[in-house]
Design a protein around this motif. Sequence first.
Motif, PDB file in Angstrom:
ATOM      1  N   TYR A  33      -4.476  20.287  31.967  1.00  0.00           N
ATOM      2  CA  TYR A  33      -4.386  21.209  30.846  1.00  0.00           C
ATOM      3  C   TYR A  33      -3.527  20.619  29.728  1.00  0.00           C
ATOM      4  CZ  TYR A  33      -6.476  25.492  32.737  1.00  0.00           C
ATOM      5  OH  TYR A  33      -7.361  26.448  33.204  1.00  0.00           O
ATOM      6  N   ALA A  34      -3.774  21.129  28.558  1.00  0.00           N
ATOM      7  CA  ALA A  34      -2.905  20.886  27.410  1.00  0.00           C
ATOM      8  C   ALA A  34      -2.303  22.218  26.988  1.00  0.00           C
ATOM      9  CB  ALA A  34      -3.693  20.284  26.253  1.00  0.00           C
ATOM     10  N   MET A  35      -1.120  22.142  26.421  1.00  0.00           N
ATOM     11  CA  MET A  35      -0.466  23.349  25.910  1.00  0.00           C
ATOM     12  C   MET A  35       0.098  23.055  24.525  1.00  0.00           C
ATOM     13  SD  MET A  35       1.370  25.177  29.155  1.00  0.00           S
ATOM     14  CE  MET A  35       1.494  26.708  28.200  1.00  0.00           C
ATOM     15  N   ALA A  36       0.261  24.103  23.770  1.00  0.00           N
ATOM     16  CA  ALA A  36       0.758  23.934  22.404  1.00  0.00           C
ATOM     17  C   ALA A  36       1.509  25.176  21.971  1.00  0.00           C
ATOM     18  CB  ALA A  36      -0.396  23.660  21.449  1.00  0.00           C
ATOM     19  N   ILE A  52       1.434  19.353  23.977  1.00  0.00           N
ATOM     20  CA  ILE A  52       1.799  18.452  25.053  1.00  0.00           C
ATOM     21  C   ILE A  52       0.651  18.347  26.038  1.00  0.00           C
ATOM     22  CG2 ILE A  52       2.919  20.309  26.371  1.00  0.00           C
ATOM     23  CD1 ILE A  52       4.982  18.171  27.288  1.00  0.00           C
ATOM     24  N   THR A  53       0.371  17.122  26.460  1.00  0.00           N
ATOM     25  CA  THR A  53      -0.588  16.883  27.528  1.00  0.00           C
ATOM     26  C   THR A  53       0.188  17.010  28.830  1.00  0.00           C
ATOM     27  OG1 THR A  53      -1.768  15.344  26.085  1.00  0.00           O
ATOM     28  CG2 THR A  53      -2.246  15.236  28.449  1.00  0.00           C
ATOM     29  N   ARG A  73       8.026  20.415  29.160  1.00  0.00           N
ATOM     30  CA  ARG A  73       7.566  21.291  30.244  1.00  0.00           C
ATOM     31  C   ARG A  73       8.435  21.105  31.469  1.00  0.00           C
ATOM     32  NH1 ARG A  73       6.298  16.066  31.170  1.00  0.00           N
ATOM     33  NH2 ARG A  73       4.576  15.558  32.545  1.00  0.00           N
ATOM     34  N   HIS A  74       8.543  22.183  32.250  1.00  0.00           N
ATOM     35  CA  HIS A  74       9.255  22.156  33.524  1.00  0.00           C
ATOM     36  C   HIS A  74       8.196  22.455  34.568  1.00  0.00           C
ATOM     37  CE1 HIS A  74      11.959  22.868  36.759  1.00  0.00           C
ATOM     38  NE2 HIS A  74      13.042  22.787  36.001  1.00  0.00           N
ATOM     39  N   PHE A 105      -8.405  12.929  25.453  1.00  0.00           N
ATOM     40  CA  PHE A 105      -7.357  12.182  26.140  1.00  0.00           C
ATOM     41  C   PHE A 105      -5.957  12.722  25.872  1.00  0.00           C
ATOM     42  CE2 PHE A 105     -10.001   9.124  28.008  1.00  0.00           C
ATOM     43  CZ  PHE A 105     -10.965   8.730  27.101  1.00  0.00           C
ATOM     44  N   LEU A 106      -5.772  13.277  24.688  1.00  0.00           N
ATOM     45  CA  LEU A 106      -4.474  13.795  24.301  1.00  0.00           C
ATOM     46  C   LEU A 106      -4.612  15.254  23.886  1.00  0.00           C
ATOM     47  CD1 LEU A 106      -3.133  10.811  22.170  1.00  0.00           C
ATOM     48  CD2 LEU A 106      -2.492  11.420  24.514  1.00  0.00           C
ATOM     49  N   CYS A 107      -3.510  15.967  23.941  1.00  0.00           N
ATOM     50  CA  CYS A 107      -3.525  17.360  23.518  1.00  0.00           C
ATOM     51  C   CYS A 107      -3.968  17.450  22.061  1.00  0.00           C
ATOM     52  CB  CYS A 107      -2.145  17.980  23.698  1.00  0.00           C
ATOM     53  SG  CYS A 107      -0.847  17.220  22.704  1.00  0.00           S
ATOM     54  N   SER A 108      -4.523  18.598  21.732  1.00  0.00           N
ATOM     55  CA  SER A 108      -5.077  18.814  20.404  1.00  0.00           C
ATOM     56  C   SER A 108      -4.171  19.694  19.562  1.00  0.00           C
ATOM     57  CB  SER A 108      -6.455  19.469  20.536  1.00  0.00           C
ATOM     58  OG  SER A 108      -6.926  19.908  19.283  1.00  0.00           O
TER      59      SER A 108
END
Length: 126
Positions: A33-36, A52-53, A73-74, A105-108
């Motif tokens: 997953y990616a988060m933003a 963040i990826t 991230r934790h 490949f990387l977060c958007s």
Amino acid sequence: DVQLQASGGGSVQVGGYLRLSCVVSGFTFADDYAMAWFRQAPGKDREAVACITLGSGATSYADSVKGRFTISRHSAENRLYLQMNSLEPADTATYYCTAEPMWTFLCSMYDGYDYWGQGTQVTVSS
């Protein structure tokens, strides 16, 4: 179901700091997953602040926050953070944490994330 719960907003003076937190349920940080973090100020378009990826930890930032904000991230706690330093009045907005399965490949930094938490208000006064 994926659920995101953001917290940590508040009111600070110019130059102050805040740390936003987002607790995640429905997937783990070992998943692909990616988060933003996004934000939206009154009368303005929503904008990506940082992403963040989760697997690699690779990050991206909006130019307006580079050097001041840090996304992290934790994994053990399934928690996403946004450390915000040297806050400016222009940072005043409602901040949202978001997530989506990785599709590149990387977060958007594109405003198309699948899952959104409720917002948390950040107000910076001079």
